[in-house]
Design an enzyme around this catalytic site. Sequence first.
Site, PDB file in Angstrom:
ATOM      1  N   ALA A 172      -3.124  24.901 -48.209  1.00  0.00           N
ATOM      2  CA  ALA A 172      -3.872  26.148 -48.050  1.00  0.00           C
ATOM      3  C   ALA A 172      -3.375  27.144 -49.091  1.00  0.00           C
ATOM      4  O   ALA A 172      -2.170  27.375 -49.221  1.00  0.00           O
ATOM      5  CB  ALA A 172      -3.680  26.716 -46.652  1.00  0.00           C
ATOM      6  N   THR A 174      -3.394  30.937 -50.332  1.00  0.00           N
ATOM      7  CA  THR A 174      -3.708  32.283 -49.852  1.00  0.00           C
ATOM      8  C   THR A 174      -4.380  33.087 -50.964  1.00  0.00           C
ATOM      9  O   THR A 174      -3.741  33.504 -51.922  1.00  0.00           O
ATOM     10  CB  THR A 174      -2.439  33.019 -49.374  1.00  0.00           C
ATOM     11  OG1 THR A 174      -1.486  33.075 -50.434  1.00  0.00           O
ATOM     12  CG2 THR A 174      -1.815  32.299 -48.192  1.00  0.00           C
ATOM     13  N   VAL A 202       1.668  25.471 -48.051  1.00  0.00           N
ATOM     14  CA  VAL A 202       0.873  26.654 -48.379  1.00  0.00           C
ATOM     15  C   VAL A 202       1.352  27.254 -49.697  1.00  0.00           C
ATOM     16  O   VAL A 202       2.546  27.226 -50.007  1.00  0.00           O
ATOM     17  CB  VAL A 202       0.934  27.694 -47.224  1.00  0.00           C
ATOM     18  CG1 VAL A 202       2.347  28.164 -46.982  1.00  0.00           C
ATOM     19  CG2 VAL A 202       0.012  28.882 -47.501  1.00  0.00           C
ATOM     20  N   LYS A 203       0.388  27.750 -50.452  1.00  0.00           N
ATOM     21  CA  LYS A 203       0.687  28.430 -51.710  1.00  0.00           C
ATOM     22  C   LYS A 203       0.448  29.916 -51.521  1.00  0.00           C
ATOM     23  O   LYS A 203      -0.605  30.327 -51.026  1.00  0.00           O
ATOM     24  CB  LYS A 203      -0.229  27.884 -52.815  1.00  0.00           C
ATOM     25  CG  LYS A 203      -0.162  28.632 -54.149  1.00  0.00           C
ATOM     26  CD  LYS A 203      -1.119  28.001 -55.145  1.00  0.00           C
ATOM     27  CE  LYS A 203      -1.184  28.795 -56.459  1.00  0.00           C
ATOM     28  NZ  LYS A 203      -2.090  28.161 -57.436  1.00  0.00           N
ATOM     29  N   THR A 204       1.434  30.727 -51.905  1.00  0.00           N
ATOM     30  CA  THR A 204       1.298  32.172 -51.732  1.00  0.00           C
ATOM     31  C   THR A 204       2.028  32.886 -52.860  1.00  0.00           C
ATOM     32  O   THR A 204       2.582  32.251 -53.758  1.00  0.00           O
ATOM     33  CB  THR A 204       1.829  32.602 -50.357  1.00  0.00           C
ATOM     34  OG1 THR A 204       1.385  33.933 -50.071  1.00  0.00           O
ATOM     35  CG2 THR A 204       3.346  32.553 -50.288  1.00  0.00           C
TER      36      THR A 204
END
Length: 296
Positions: A172, A174, A202-204
Amino acid sequence: MADLDGLKDGKDFGIGIPVKEKPFFLKGSNHLDWGMQSRLSRLFNPKSGRTVMLAFDHGYFQGPTTGLERIDLTIAPLMPYADVLMCTRGALRQTVDPTLGKPIALRASAGQSILTELSNEFISVEIEEAIRLNASCLAAQIYIGAKYEHNSIKNVSKLINEGMRYGIPTLAVTGVGGDMVRDARYFGLATRIAAEIGSHYVKTYYVEEGFEQVVNGCPIPLVIAGGKKIPELDALTMAFKGIDQGAAGVDMGRNIFQSESPLAMIQAVNAVVHELMTPEKAYQMFQDLKSDLTRA
């Protein structure tokens, strides 16, 4: 082929020796199926527990942005130095050598451009196509607080459900709109939602204040986005701080392929992520490699 000749009864059953149960090295992934863990072990280096992802999927909404005009000329030379390639299926088929052997984080969403609302996406890649392409991971944006927040969560949830059937993890990403505040409170919310709906990592974005809280509030691995192009020392410092505060790697694009020396930069980023090299030493490494490449 085994046959019935010469059969012998087993004798050494190791009685009294407990079976060793080795915990999986990635946060939040201990109870996943074997196939899922196998793919995650390609996406993340089992020795360091971290990853350097090379992102060049920008063209799916930005078009031929600087550094991606000719992927075969600018990105292909960098691919051997990345742990993972994050790209669209078009770029994968057109420019990635199948014999390279790098795991693919496949961009599976589309539907917008820089001229329209960024959060208005749909899932553009069917699971059968991802399997045909031997994708190690499926990726899509999750736009918390945006106009099409609900649809983006639905998109990522669809990838999770389909990927789980075949042992393919979901990343996912962001997404942040122009009006959203980029702070720890926002990214803490976005990454936690991504984890709660079942994403596998997750990439943020990295933030100076409170990033460690974002990492600790997210029960799955977190990789930091490179974001817009900044000076090389600043990008290496951002990567170091992120790793030092618990990130499991980086997913960099523009800060590598728009660098003064992309080949030198990706090697310096690798040193920071996997060897925990300080930003100052990594920057000196970058300068030395740049000089060597210039003379070559």
